[in-house]
Design an enzyme around this catalytic site. Structure first.
Site, short mmCIF file in Angstrom:
data_model
loop_
_atom_site.label_atom_id
_atom_site.label_comp_id
_atom_site.label_asym_id
_atom_site.label_seq_id
_atom_site.Cartn_x
_atom_site.Cartn_y
_atom_site.Cartn_z
N HIS A 256 149.86 70.79 92.90
CA HIS A 256 150.44 69.47 93.31
C HIS A 256 149.95 68.39 92.29
CE1 HIS A 256 152.79 66.24 94.71
NE2 HIS A 256 151.83 65.62 95.00
N ASP B 295 150.09 65.00 91.04
CA ASP B 295 150.82 63.76 90.65
C ASP B 295 150.87 63.09 89.24
OD1 ASP B 295 151.28 63.00 93.78
OD2 ASP B 295 149.21 63.29 93.73
N ASP C 118 155.35 66.55 99.05
CA ASP C 118 154.59 65.46 99.11
C ASP C 118 155.05 63.93 99.49
OD1 ASP C 118 152.00 64.24 99.54
OD2 ASP C 118 151.68 63.63 97.46
N HIS D 113 156.63 59.88 93.49
CA HIS D 113 156.62 59.22 94.84
C HIS D 113 155.21 58.46 95.08
CE1 HIS D 113 154.51 63.35 94.62
NE2 HIS D 113 153.71 62.95 95.21
#
Length: 906
Positions: A69, A71, A193, A443
């Site tokens: 994951h 970001d 997430d 996000h």
């Protein structure tokens, strides 16, 4: 639009045509001629289902999904995350992850990996040599490297506007389509997430052709109930307007968020023991690990419906040394499956979300039906993630303005042609703004949950995009208006600063309306004179007035609250101009140590503190309210307007008393709302909310304020049988209705504590003078009968999102122009007009109302993501409580249709 010229599709420049097959049987290099003037985009069928590994029908199949994951900004900037810079903040380097994974996948054809964030992959791909690109392409075609979700980023679901979400998804999906063809198309949406999940996102994903959607975060009470009822997977009916199954989407909640099961994390950032399989060593642990894994798998199977379960093997920025993961997973698979000889019924395999989804579909079960959304999200009794709905309000506003400029830039690029990109004012383009806006949807970007230096970086990227777009706009307006006189954009009109209007005796203002209908828009400009003549392009005198700016502390006419009365078809009701108040932020207490922070909203009291119940009021052509030295408001009602404008200014928020503050405005009325209120979902369909209530479980309310806050992107309202009060916002914010007949909206937050969700920094924006950020914004308030309210608030909200663009020139006004022969019908919104290639244009039209109106289309359109044709979009069909109906070639309420037009310029 002109008759199409014959052309073929499937073979792209720089890639040889191939007759090889993706594993689902879809051929590459297919040549087809168009049937209409619509340019046919390459069919993008994923390698997907046909490349899935074999499973065992009489066993519990455990699908291991290796993933990372990544970001697109959070604790570090996008660049720092990609290159591995500032590892003193967080050890993370995306380029090394992709290097390592590609090398590891080549060592064993059974291995799988999924990748999500196209923004990072795009960077990495550009830097690879032809040999590496061939290897990666082969991995994609074989289904061993699978792209999931496919957007430029994993967007936030609470604070994003649907138009920007569609744009960022299109940007990522197009790159994958252009690079890998049919084998690169994601089949599954993957939002592991984001902090709550919007129904509109699911609707968009369904319309983009996704077969399923998996996420990680679910309210702790909802999760406990679903686990007990074995309802962790469901069919989400994501629209009340679109006919099923148009917006039906299979949705699954992952068992461990997006982390591996406890004890099985083998990244270099983890401390779990590796698989030590030499029996001559004291630390031999195979038997223990196998037994633990079998217990975990058995327990997980008890809360899911089929003999297939999924385990996410990875987490934030993992696989920088992929060998650690794969070497241990290879052993885990081997040793667990070896137990089948001893009677075990557990079968472990490398897999992907698409392969897992296929097995669920083959189970041919009936699934629970979900019709509401997953807001608000709480991970414990006093930990509601509702603060980020408002966090960093200035960045939220800048993102919204940037979206408006991007749509204008896209339109003018089409209307102005090639000269818009290279013209009298230089070289301009929209690409930088498209990528900056796409990153801003992440996000931890527009959500306001990033560190301060990362927030600055997001804003800087948008500003760079503005600069490139403004050159394009200048060039295009010069072509379209016939005037190459230099023009300026006054970006500080919100603080009454525009050097050209303040220093010129005669100037012209050009107004470009990006909406496909006529709008009325009031403009306020700073000037130095006291008398001005304002005329339109035909020399006709226009209504205008010059207001003298006065200090809000002088010329007061009283200190009473302001009320306004609305008469609606024989009835009347009263609304009070906002109470301006605040909640003092909790820093933790005896009940819970949880503090308010960037994510979490937790006031230390359920009663807001009034900043000033009797503000000083001065009346000129408007009402000015001064609540305190750091909170003020201007109330305006323009001639002929049915909406009231409230312009609020908050900051710098004082914190010398040691208390963080969360500033609200509250509108009170005599409407009998009975605890119900309504919010938009990502700017589109409206969701019904109810105080202290959740539609799908019996709520135990532990935070009476924070637990009743919901996100709004453009509008919210309360109503009873006769009257409705609607508020339209200029950015995403948090809203609630704590009291009967009232709406309260959170405007600004300044906090002194971190909320222990990873940022490790209080949300205390310094502002220009390091004493706190000053924020200004607008609310529009309407009082109407409920049955006609949407006729006003829907177009008004679109007008707030896509605002007229103002530019200024010295001297006389240039000629008028329009890109439309006539305005579109009221129900039809022009969502996208964007240059797709040298001779093609991307067009999106949407039905913007939740009411019955059929608009017949002459051709079937693309899927919403513009990466496949609608008749080629073959989604898996699921069994909810009602039977699906076939697609109709009409523009249904709330439906979006995407077209690609071949255009020849005359």
């Amino acid at each position: 639009q002109t008759p199409a010229r014959a052309f073929t599709r499937g073979t792209k420049v720089g890639r040889r045509a191939s007759s090889s097959l993706c594993k689902d049987g879809g051929a590459r290099g297919v040549v087809r001629a168009p049937r209409s003037a619509l340019l046919r985009l390459l069919l993008a069928r994923s390698a997907g289902f046909g490349s899935c590994p074999a499973t065992k029908p009489k066993m519990l199949n455990v699908h291991l999904v290796p993933h990372t994951h990544d970001d697109v900004g959070w604790l570090k900037t996008v660049d720092q995350y990609y290159y591995g810079g500032r590892n003193d903040i967080q050890h993370a380097g995306v380029q090394y992850i992709l290097d390592s994974v590609v090398a590891a996948l080549q060592k064993d054809p059974a291995r799988r990996f999924i990748y999500v964030e196209t923004a990072f992959f795009y960077r990495w791909w550009k830097q690879q040599n032809p040999s590496t690109r061939r290897v990666v392409t082969q991995l994609v075609e074989q289904g061993r490297l699978e792209f999931i979700n496919g957007g430029w980023c994993m967007s936030d679901e609470a604070t994003t506007h649907y138009s920007a979400v569609i744009d960022q998804m299109t940007l990522g999906l197009r790159f994958l389509n252009d690079t890998f063809g049919e084998c690169g198309r994601p089949r599954v949406a993957w939002h592991i997430d984001p902090f709550g999940h919007a129904r509109e996102h699911a609707s968009l994903f369904a319309q983009m052709g996704f077969d399923g959607f998996f996420f990680g975060r679910l309210d702790y009470q909802d999760k406990a109930r679903r686990m007990k009822a074995r309802e962790m997977e469901m069919v989400w009916r994501a629209s009340q307007s679109l006919k099923p199954p148009a917006a039906d989407l299979f949705t699954g909640v992952l068992p461990n968020g997006y982390n591996p099961p406890p004890g099985f994390c083998w990244d270099q950032s983890c401390s779990d023991a590796p698989v030590q399989d030499d029996p001559d060593l004291d630390d031999y642990n195979v038997d223990m690990l196998v037994a633990t894994f079998l217990n975990i798998a058995s327990a997980q199977a008890q809360v899911y419906k089929t003999n297939h379960i999924v385990m996410t093997m990875g987490s934030d920025f993992q696989y920088e040394n992929a060998n650690l993961w794969y070497k241990n997973m290879d052993k885990l698979i081997r040793y667990v499956n070896a137990q089948q000889a001893n009677g075990s019924v557990v079968n472990v395999l490398y897999s992907t979300p698409s392969c897992y989804l296929q097995e669920l579909h083959l189970a041919n079960l009936t699934w629970p039906l979900k019709t509401d959304d997953f807001f608000p999200y709480a991970d414990d009794a006093h930990d509601f993630w509702t603060g980020y709905f408002t966090s960093r309000p200035a960045l939220k506003r800048y993102e919204r303005l940037s979206n408006s400029l991007l749509q204008t830039c896209n339109q003018l690029e089409v209307l102005g042609g090639a000269k818009s990109r290279s013209g009298p004012f230089g070289e301009g383009h929209s690409d930088t703004m498209k990528r900056a806006m796409a990153v801003a949807q992440h996000h931890d970007a527009v959500s306001g949950t990033e560190r301060q230096h990362v927030a600055y970086d997001y804003a800087k990227r948008l500003a760079t995009g503005w600069a490139h777009c403004q050159v394009l706009v200048r060039n295009s307006l010069a072509v379209l208006s016939g005037s190459d006189v230099p023009r300026v954009f006054c970006e500080n009109l919100n603080i009454s600063v525009c050097p050209l209007t303040e220093g010129s005796k005669k100037f012209s203002m050009n107004v470009y309306n990006p909406l496909a209908r006529v709008v009325t828009w009031s403009v306020r400009l700073p000037v130095n004179g006291t008398s001005y003549s304002v005329t339109d392009s035909n020399g006709k005198e226009m209504d205008s007035q010059v207001s003298v700016c006065v200090s809000s502390s002088t010329d007061h006419s009283g200190s009473q609250p302001v009320y306004f009365v609305c008469v609606v078809e024989g009835s009347s009701f009263i609304a009070k101009c906002p109470l301006c108040g605040r909640y003092n932020a909790s820093g933790g207490d005896a009940e819970s140590r949880q503090a308010s922070g960037a994510y979490i909203f937790r006031p230390n009291s359920s009663t807001p503190i009034s900043i000033n119940q009797n503000p000083n009021i001065s009346t000129l052509q408007e009402v000015r309210q001064q609540f305190s030295p750091w909170v003020s408001q201007v109330v305006r009602l323009y001639n002929g307007s049915r909406e009231l404008e409230l312009e609020w200014t908050v900051g710098p928020v004082p914190v010398a008393d040691g208390l963080g503050k969360e500033v609200i405005t509250r509108l009170d009325s005599n409407i009998s709302s009975a605890g119900y209120f309504y919010t938009d979902s990502n700017g589109r369909e409206v969701m019904e909310r109810r105080k202290d209530y959740r539609p799908t479980w019996d709520l135990k309310q532990t935070e009476p304020i924070a637990g009743n806050y919901y996100p709004i992107n453009s509008r919210a309202f309360i109503k009873d049988g006769r009257n409705q009060m609607t508020v339209v916002t200029d950015r995403s914010q948090g809203v609630s209705s704590i009291y009967n007949g009232s709406l309260e909206i959170m405007l600004h937050r300044r906090l002194l504590h971190d909320d222990v969700r990873g940022v490790e920094e209080p949300l205390s924006e310094p502002g220009e003078f390091a004493d706190g950020l000053v924020v200004r914004g607008r609310l529009l308030v309407m009082l109407t009968p409920p049955e006609t309210a949407a006729d006003m608030h829907r177009p008004l909200a679109q007008g707030m999102v896509l605002q007229p663009m103002l530019s200024f020139q010295e001297g006389a006004l240039p000629r008028n122009f329009s890109g439309l022969q006539a305005a579109l019908p009221p129900a039809v919104h022009l969502l996208t007009v964007s240059q797709w290639s040298n001779d093609s244009v991307l067009l999106r039209l949407e039905h913007q109302y939740e009411m019955n109106l059929q608009v017949t289309c002459t051709q079937i359109a693309n899927g919403l993501g513009a990466n496949q044709w609608k008749e080629d979009m073959k989604r898996l069909q699921w069994k909810p409580s009602t039977d699906p109906t076939p697609w109709e070639i009409t523009l249904q309420p709330m439906e979006i249709r995407t077209f690609l037009l071949r255009v020849q310029r005359r």
